[in-house]
Design a protein around this motif. Structure first.
Motif, PDB file in Angstrom:
ATOM      1  N   THR A  71      56.192  96.687  49.564  1.00  0.00           N
ATOM      2  CA  THR A  71      54.999  96.742  50.418  1.00  0.00           C
ATOM      3  C   THR A  71      53.732  96.438  49.612  1.00  0.00           C
ATOM      4  OG1 THR A  71      54.927  99.137  50.054  1.00  0.00           O
ATOM      5  CG2 THR A  71      55.984  98.360  52.078  1.00  0.00           C
ATOM      6  N   ASP A  72      53.702  96.827  48.335  1.00  0.00           N
ATOM      7  CA  ASP A  72      52.554  96.505  47.481  1.00  0.00           C
ATOM      8  C   ASP A  72      52.385  94.984  47.377  1.00  0.00           C
ATOM      9  OD1 ASP A  72      52.064  99.214  46.905  1.00  0.00           O
ATOM     10  OD2 ASP A  72      53.457  99.172  45.217  1.00  0.00           O
ATOM     11  N   LEU A  73      53.497  94.301  47.182  1.00  0.00           N
ATOM     12  CA  LEU A  73      53.435  92.860  47.009  1.00  0.00           C
ATOM     13  C   LEU A  73      53.057  92.149  48.313  1.00  0.00           C
ATOM     14  CD1 LEU A  73      56.522  92.372  44.685  1.00  0.00           C
ATOM     15  CD2 LEU A  73      54.122  92.221  44.069  1.00  0.00           C
ATOM     16  N   ARG A  74      53.538  92.680  49.430  1.00  0.00           N
ATOM     17  CA  ARG A  74      53.159  92.078  50.709  1.00  0.00           C
ATOM     18  C   ARG A  74      51.663  92.260  50.975  1.00  0.00           C
ATOM     19  NH1 ARG A  74      58.263  94.161  52.433  1.00  0.00           N
ATOM     20  NH2 ARG A  74      57.280  96.013  53.355  1.00  0.00           N
ATOM     21  N   GLU A  75      51.134  93.445  50.621  1.00  0.00           N
ATOM     22  CA  GLU A  75      49.702  93.679  50.800  1.00  0.00           C
ATOM     23  C   GLU A  75      48.882  92.791  49.851  1.00  0.00           C
ATOM     24  OE1 GLU A  75      48.991  97.837  50.312  1.00  0.00           O
ATOM     25  OE2 GLU A  75      50.220  98.408  52.052  1.00  0.00           O
ATOM     26  N   TYR A  76      49.385  92.610  48.644  1.00  0.00           N
ATOM     27  CA  TYR A  76      48.684  91.751  47.685  1.00  0.00           C
ATOM     28  C   TYR A  76      48.699  90.312  48.169  1.00  0.00           C
ATOM     29  CZ  TYR A  76      47.426  89.572  43.220  1.00  0.00           C
ATOM     30  OH  TYR A  76      46.805  88.850  42.239  1.00  0.00           O
ATOM     31  N   ARG A  77      49.809  89.909  48.744  1.00  0.00           N
ATOM     32  CA  ARG A  77      49.900  88.553  49.290  1.00  0.00           C
ATOM     33  C   ARG A  77      48.844  88.353  50.374  1.00  0.00           C
ATOM     34  NH1 ARG A  77      52.645  86.119  53.614  1.00  0.00           N
ATOM     35  NH2 ARG A  77      53.416  83.990  53.206  1.00  0.00           N
ATOM     36  N   ALA A  78      48.711  89.325  51.266  1.00  0.00           N
ATOM     37  CA  ALA A  78      47.701  89.233  52.324  1.00  0.00           C
ATOM     38  C   ALA A  78      46.293  89.192  51.729  1.00  0.00           C
ATOM     39  CB  ALA A  78      47.843  90.411  53.280  1.00  0.00           C
ATOM     40  N   PHE A  79      46.082  89.978  50.670  1.00  0.00           N
ATOM     41  CA  PHE A  79      44.789  89.984  49.968  1.00  0.00           C
ATOM     42  C   PHE A  79      44.481  88.589  49.417  1.00  0.00           C
ATOM     43  CE2 PHE A  79      42.859  90.189  45.715  1.00  0.00           C
ATOM     44  CZ  PHE A  79      41.641  90.790  45.994  1.00  0.00           C
ATOM     45  N   LEU A  80      45.469  87.954  48.819  1.00  0.00           N
ATOM     46  CA  LEU A  80      45.271  86.623  48.249  1.00  0.00           C
ATOM     47  C   LEU A  80      45.000  85.583  49.329  1.00  0.00           C
ATOM     48  CD1 LEU A  80      48.138  86.551  45.582  1.00  0.00           C
ATOM     49  CD2 LEU A  80      45.697  86.898  45.153  1.00  0.00           C
ATOM     50  N   ILE A  81      45.757  85.658  50.425  1.00  0.00           N
ATOM     51  CA  ILE A  81      45.619  84.670  51.499  1.00  0.00           C
ATOM     52  C   ILE A  81      44.206  84.661  52.057  1.00  0.00           C
ATOM     53  CG2 ILE A  81      46.332  84.144  53.870  1.00  0.00           C
ATOM     54  CD1 ILE A  81      49.168  85.040  53.067  1.00  0.00           C
ATOM     55  N   ALA A  82      43.595  85.834  52.113  1.00  0.00           N
ATOM     56  CA  ALA A  82      42.242  85.938  52.676  1.00  0.00           C
ATOM     57  C   ALA A  82      41.177  85.372  51.749  1.00  0.00           C
ATOM     58  CB  ALA A  82      41.929  87.400  52.991  1.00  0.00           C
ATOM     59  N   ARG A  83      41.537  85.115  50.485  1.00  0.00           N
ATOM     60  CA  ARG A  83      40.512  84.736  49.509  1.00  0.00           C
ATOM     61  C   ARG A  83      40.737  83.401  48.801  1.00  0.00           C
ATOM     62  NH1 ARG A  83      40.910  89.880  50.227  1.00  0.00           N
ATOM     63  NH2 ARG A  83      39.092  91.274  50.040  1.00  0.00           N
ATOM     64  N   PHE A  84      41.979  82.912  48.782  1.00  0.00           N
ATOM     65  CA  PHE A  84      42.264  81.744  47.966  1.00  0.00           C
ATOM     66  C   PHE A  84      42.996  80.654  48.740  1.00  0.00           C
ATOM     67  CE2 PHE A  84      42.261  85.420  45.046  1.00  0.00           C
ATOM     68  CZ  PHE A  84      41.233  85.038  44.202  1.00  0.00           C
ATOM     69  N   ARG A  85      42.988  79.464  48.174  1.00  0.00           N
ATOM     70  CA  ARG A  85      43.721  78.343  48.734  1.00  0.00           C
ATOM     71  C   ARG A  85      45.226  78.580  48.597  1.00  0.00           C
ATOM     72  NH1 ARG A  85      42.432  73.428  45.475  1.00  0.00           N
ATOM     73  NH2 ARG A  85      42.587  74.971  43.824  1.00  0.00           N
ATOM     74  N   PRO A  86      46.040  77.950  49.470  1.00  0.00           N
ATOM     75  CA  PRO A  86      47.493  78.142  49.387  1.00  0.00           C
ATOM     76  C   PRO A  86      48.072  77.859  48.007  1.00  0.00           C
ATOM     77  CG  PRO A  86      46.941  77.072  51.441  1.00  0.00           C
ATOM     78  CD  PRO A  86      45.662  77.158  50.648  1.00  0.00           C
ATOM     79  N   ALA A  87      47.575  76.828  47.330  1.00  0.00           N
ATOM     80  CA  ALA A  87      48.129  76.496  46.014  1.00  0.00           C
ATOM     81  C   ALA A  87      47.896  77.629  45.020  1.00  0.00           C
ATOM     82  CB  ALA A  87      47.496  75.209  45.490  1.00  0.00           C
ATOM     83  N   THR A  88      46.724  78.261  45.073  1.00  0.00           N
ATOM     84  CA  THR A  88      46.421  79.378  44.175  1.00  0.00           C
ATOM     85  C   THR A  88      47.262  80.588  44.534  1.00  0.00           C
ATOM     86  OG1 THR A  88      44.154  78.576  43.922  1.00  0.00           O
ATOM     87  CG2 THR A  88      44.584  80.868  43.313  1.00  0.00           C
ATOM     88  N   VAL A  89      47.391  80.861  45.828  1.00  0.00           N
ATOM     89  CA  VAL A  89      48.220  81.987  46.276  1.00  0.00           C
ATOM     90  C   VAL A  89      49.649  81.806  45.784  1.00  0.00           C
ATOM     91  CG1 VAL A  89      49.177  83.190  48.285  1.00  0.00           C
ATOM     92  CG2 VAL A  89      46.784  82.432  48.307  1.00  0.00           C
ATOM     93  N   ASN A  90      50.190  80.626  45.979  1.00  0.00           N
ATOM     94  CA  ASN A  90      51.576  80.373  45.580  1.00  0.00           C
ATOM     95  C   ASN A  90      51.763  80.487  44.074  1.00  0.00           C
ATOM     96  OD1 ASN A  90      52.464  79.994  48.175  1.00  0.00           O
ATOM     97  ND2 ASN A  90      52.310  77.768  48.114  1.00  0.00           N
ATOM     98  N   ARG A  91      50.785  80.023  43.305  1.00  0.00           N
ATOM     99  CA  ARG A  91      50.899  80.127  41.855  1.00  0.00           C
ATOM    100  C   ARG A  91      51.008  81.583  41.423  1.00  0.00           C
ATOM    101  NH1 ARG A  91      45.711  79.159  39.646  1.00  0.00           N
ATOM    102  NH2 ARG A  91      45.688  81.406  39.256  1.00  0.00           N
ATOM    103  N   ARG A  92      50.181  82.437  42.025  1.00  0.00           N
ATOM    104  CA  ARG A  92      50.221  83.855  41.656  1.00  0.00           C
ATOM    105  C   ARG A  92      51.509  84.530  42.127  1.00  0.00           C
ATOM    106  NH1 ARG A  92      44.141  86.434  41.787  1.00  0.00           N
ATOM    107  NH2 ARG A  92      43.119  84.744  40.635  1.00  0.00           N
ATOM    108  N   LEU A  93      51.990  84.150  43.294  1.00  0.00           N
ATOM    109  CA  LEU A  93      53.227  84.744  43.788  1.00  0.00           C
ATOM    110  C   LEU A  93      54.422  84.292  42.961  1.00  0.00           C
ATOM    111  CD1 LEU A  93      52.759  84.489  47.675  1.00  0.00           C
ATOM    112  CD2 LEU A  93      52.271  86.427  46.157  1.00  0.00           C
ATOM    113  N   VAL A  94      54.415  83.045  42.527  1.00  0.00           N
ATOM    114  CA  VAL A  94      55.505  82.539  41.681  1.00  0.00           C
ATOM    115  C   VAL A  94      55.559  83.322  40.379  1.00  0.00           C
ATOM    116  CG1 VAL A  94      56.198  80.566  40.257  1.00  0.00           C
ATOM    117  CG2 VAL A  94      55.638  80.233  42.665  1.00  0.00           C
TER     118      VAL A  94
END
Length: 298
Positions: free
Chosen positions: A59-82
């Protein structure tokens, strides 16, 4: 780089050291380190406790993912999730966490940019470089690639009998993917270049359309010809498939041809594939903004 590891959480530092042992570049290590530290800072601020990978929940990671989506471009979000997925997969493999909280953490879909095409000026420079040298084979090959949008494999599979030329019309029968054939009309420029080449085409006991000094032209030979004249024209990063992109882009943007017709000419099975060429390039977006005019406020 080891000195930089000292400032990281021990588990993050150990992970990066393992990547370094596997030969990953300093740039990759720096990026992974920054992305993992960003997550650690976010979690500490959110949970109010020191970062410990063993306590991270899905759940922490899902919330962090939502946090990233609201602030960054998809490429940046994906880089951090990878980075997070690789880190926790490594921790689980070492037995440091009982379960991988990042397993199944979905990445975002990134819109594929429009394929790069040559501008009209770049295409003229490429063809002019070939005409200056005067090799009929090379001129015909480049002109056909740019005027008919064929794939490299389709070009080398052409036979003399696949080409029909007349003073005011002409076409080439192309065997595409899955042996699906299509008839592609030829404009005056392509017809002229092919006619000039056929008058000089060597007889080597082969019915292949394009014959070089050593026999039928191969896919590697096509690449070499394109690269040669791109270099002479001062163009970087040009490859044969880019001429196919150029053909499609010119039809859609300059000639105003409809998507269905272009799809048929290219031999695409799906209109979605052809639709990629309708996406604006970065220079198109810049030009659109530049066209804005602001009136005087006085």
């Amino acid at each position: 780089m080891d000195a930089c590891f000292d400032r990281l959480h021990p588990s993050v530092a150990a992970f990066l050291q393992e990547l370094a042992r596997r030969g990953r570049s300093a740039r990759t290590l720096k990026g992974y380190g920054e992305d993992l530290q960003a997550f650690a800072r976010w979690l500490e601020a959110t949970a109010g406790e020191p970062f410990d990978p063993r306590g991270v929940l899905a759940t922490d990671l899902r919330e962090y993912r939502a946090f990233l989506i609201a602030r960054f471009r998809p490429a940046t979000v994906n880089r951090r999730l990878v980075a997070l997925r690789a880190f926790f997969r490594w921790l689980k493999a070492r037995g440091e966490v009982p379960e991988d909280p990042a397993e199944g953490l979905p990445l975002l879909r990134e819109a594929r940019p429009a394929p790069r095409a040559l501008t009209a000026q770049e295409l003229r420079r490429l063809l002019r470089a070939a005409r200056r040298e005067g090799n009929p084979l090379h001129i015909a090959l480049l002109t056909l690639l740019a005027s008919a949008g064929l794939r490299v494999g389709e070009v080398v599979a052409l036979r003399v009998q696949d080409v029909q030329l007349a003073p005011r019309s002409g076409w080439v029968m192309v065997r595409g993917k899955g042996e699906k054939a299509r008839r592609v009309p030829l404009g005056a420029e392509a017809r002229g270049a092919l006619q000039a080449y056929l008058m000089t085409r060597p007889e080597m006991g082969s019915d292949a359309l394009f014959i070089g000094r050593r026999g039928p032209l191969t896919a590697s030979g096509v690449w070499q010809v394109v690269k040669k004249y791109a270099r002479k024209a001062g163009l970087g990063g040009v490859h044969p498939h880019m001429l196919r992109h150029t053909f499609a882009t010119r039809l859609l943007r300059e000639a105003g041809v409809d998507l269905v017709t272009v799809s048929e000419l290219l031999g695409h099975e799906s209109l979605n594939t052809t639709a990629r060429y309708t996406r604006p390039a970065p220079e198109d977006l810049e030009a659109a903004v530049e066209r804005l005019a602001f009136g005087s406020s006085s």
